[in-house]
Design a protein around this motif. Structure first.
Motif, PDB file in Angstrom:
ATOM      1  N   ASN A 119       2.701   8.099 -13.426  1.00 50.95           N
ATOM      2  CA  ASN A 119       2.609   6.639 -13.315  1.00 50.95           C
ATOM      3  C   ASN A 119       3.848   6.059 -12.649  1.00 50.95           C
ATOM      4  O   ASN A 119       3.741   5.211 -11.764  1.00 50.95           O
ATOM      5  CB  ASN A 119       2.424   6.016 -14.692  1.00 50.95           C
ATOM      6  CG  ASN A 119       1.167   6.482 -15.386  1.00 50.95           C
ATOM      7  OD1 ASN A 119       1.237   7.040 -16.478  1.00 50.95           O
ATOM      8  ND2 ASN A 119       0.008   6.278 -14.782  1.00 50.95           N
TER       9      ASN A 119
ATOM     10  N   ARG B 282      -2.462   6.007  -2.041  1.00 58.03           N
ATOM     11  CA  ARG B 282      -2.690   6.239  -3.477  1.00 58.03           C
ATOM     12  C   ARG B 282      -3.603   7.452  -3.693  1.00 58.03           C
ATOM     13  O   ARG B 282      -4.416   7.479  -4.615  1.00 58.03           O
ATOM     14  CB  ARG B 282      -3.282   5.008  -4.148  1.00 58.03           C
ATOM     15  CG  ARG B 282      -2.417   3.750  -4.023  1.00 58.03           C
ATOM     16  CD  ARG B 282      -1.088   3.938  -4.706  1.00 58.03           C
ATOM     17  NE  ARG B 282      -0.174   2.837  -4.485  1.00 58.03           N
ATOM     18  CZ  ARG B 282       0.015   1.843  -5.349  1.00 58.03           C
ATOM     19  NH1 ARG B 282      -0.670   1.812  -6.472  1.00 58.03           N
ATOM     20  NH2 ARG B 282       0.887   0.892  -5.098  1.00 58.03           N
TER      21      ARG B 282
ATOM     22  N   MET C 248      -4.476   8.994  -7.302  1.00 55.02           N
ATOM     23  CA  MET C 248      -3.429   8.668  -8.269  1.00 55.02           C
ATOM     24  C   MET C 248      -4.021   7.850  -9.415  1.00 55.02           C
ATOM     25  O   MET C 248      -5.132   7.329  -9.333  1.00 55.02           O
ATOM     26  CB  MET C 248      -2.314   7.851  -7.603  1.00 55.02           C
ATOM     27  CG  MET C 248      -1.747   8.468  -6.352  1.00 55.02           C
ATOM     28  SD  MET C 248      -0.957  10.037  -6.688  1.00 55.02           S
ATOM     29  CE  MET C 248      -0.371  10.466  -5.055  1.00 55.02           C
TER      30      MET C 248
ATOM     31  N   PHE D 206       0.644   3.105 -10.806  1.00 49.24           N
ATOM     32  CA  PHE D 206       1.421   4.039  -9.984  1.00 49.24           C
ATOM     33  C   PHE D 206       2.485   3.256  -9.234  1.00 49.24           C
ATOM     34  O   PHE D 206       2.187   2.277  -8.548  1.00 49.24           O
ATOM     35  CB  PHE D 206       0.510   4.767  -8.998  1.00 49.24           C
ATOM     36  CG  PHE D 206       1.242   5.671  -8.042  1.00 49.24           C
ATOM     37  CD1 PHE D 206       1.819   6.854  -8.488  1.00 49.24           C
ATOM     38  CD2 PHE D 206       1.356   5.339  -6.697  1.00 49.24           C
ATOM     39  CE1 PHE D 206       2.490   7.695  -7.596  1.00 49.24           C
ATOM     40  CE2 PHE D 206       2.023   6.159  -5.815  1.00 49.24           C
ATOM     41  CZ  PHE D 206       2.588   7.349  -6.271  1.00 49.24           C
TER      42      PHE D 206
END
Length: 334
Positions: A108, A133, A144, A148
């Motif tokens: 994260n 991402r 992801m 993030f």
């Protein structure tokens, strides 16, 4: 009920800011910029001399937020797969298979320490993951997590053996934050804080040790983002944002100094970043609308890495911040 929800979300984000403030003395602006980056769903490039709490800041954020944290120390021998992950062959009784082993980018919060120490291929792998991402390995796309953020750090000294980020890649960072030395009074508090932490560590987790408070849930971040997206931005403020960015592209219209200093202006990403960061700054201040002070508070962080200064400006020692200050002075308020 909605009002209660809004107050609850704001209280949770304020609690997160207060907890970070307890762990980081003298760097209030860094805390605020980290929160703006988190709530605006962007990535930060942080530059400062060693020992100014860059790593400590994002660790304090990760410790007090419900999230996974990873740290990547960038070095000249790093490979793109060391960041993104790679396919690994596993041999079993029924035969072998390739499995994807996720790299440290799959967290994260990601601290990319000294990003300019790694070669261009590694930087590109990180920046692609930041922008898209997702990571594609062996034809398979791996996405992801919804929460993030990358905080990349740079050391402004010791430039030997480094690989400076190209301007086009710098543009992908929402903000470029400069960290300076804390005031003397705050440094005294830093000494006391670290001394207390060392004493607590020596004492160990005794019977009377207090449990740390529960981390702030990720839902608070997503709720805050929804509220920020609903903030009112008047047409005059939208035009002010566009005027500030446009001034970097037509500097000759704003005086001889800007004409001499600016060679390349900011892209439309700057306008989008100013809008996002301005709305987030207003929300953190407790307002449901954006005013010029919100834009002015973040404009240097948004523009300083997006300006291409001329050789003449560099020769005169003109900093990007000085150029941004002149732009703010020249562009009329709405």
């Amino acid at each position: 009920m909605e009002g209660m929800t809004e107050r609850g979300t704001r209280a949770q984000i304020e609690a997160l800011r207060d907890r970070m403030g307890e762990a980081i003395i003298g760097q209030r602006e860094v805390i605020e910029r980290l929160l703006i980056g988190l709530l605006a769903n962007g990535n930060l490039l942080v530059e400062g001399l060693p020992g100014l709490a860059k790593t400590r800041a994002i660790k304090a954020l990760a410790r007090n937020l419900e999230c996974d944290f990873s740290r990547i120390q960038f070095t000249p021998d790093l490979l793109p797969s060391d960041v993104t992950g790679t396919e690994v062959y596993y041999q079993g009784e029924g035969g072998g298979e390739f499995r994807f082993e996720a790299g440290p980018i799959f967290a994260n919060l990601v601290l990319a320490d000294e990003i300019n120490r790694a070669p261009a291929k590694v930087q590109a792998a990180l920046l692609e993951a930041m922008e898209e991402r997702q990571v594609t390995v062996a034809g398979t796309t791996h996405r992801m997590e919804p929460l993030f953020m990358v905080m990349a750090t740079q050391n402004p000294i010791e430039q030997e053996g480094t690989y400076p980020l190209p301007e086009a890649q710098m543009d992908r960072f929402l903000m470029h934050v400069n960290i300076t030395y804390p005031p003397v009074e705050d440094e005294v508090e830093v000494i006391r804080l670290v001394r207390a932490e060392e004493a607590a560590a020596q004492a160990g987790a005794g019977a009377h040790a207090t449990e740390p408070p529960a981390p702030i849930p990720q839902d608070a971040v997503f709720a805050a983002r929804r509220e920020i997206a609903a903030l009112k931005v008047a047409p005059e403020m939208e035009r002010y944002i566009a005027d500030l960015v446009n001034a970097t592209r037509v500097p000759s219209a704003f005086g001889d100094d800007l004409k001499r200093w600016i060679e390349v202006g900011a892209s439309p990403r700057a306008s989008l970043a100013l809008d996002k960061c301005g709305r987030t700054h207003a929300w953190l201040a407790g307002r449901d609308y954006v005013d010029p002070e919100d834009i002015r508070a973040v404009v240097a962080d948004v523009l300083r890495h997006r300006l291409g200064l001329s050789y003449e400006a560099q020769g005169e020692g003109i900093s990007p911040d000085a150029v941004v200050a002149e732009i703010v002075r020249q562009v009329a308020l709405p």
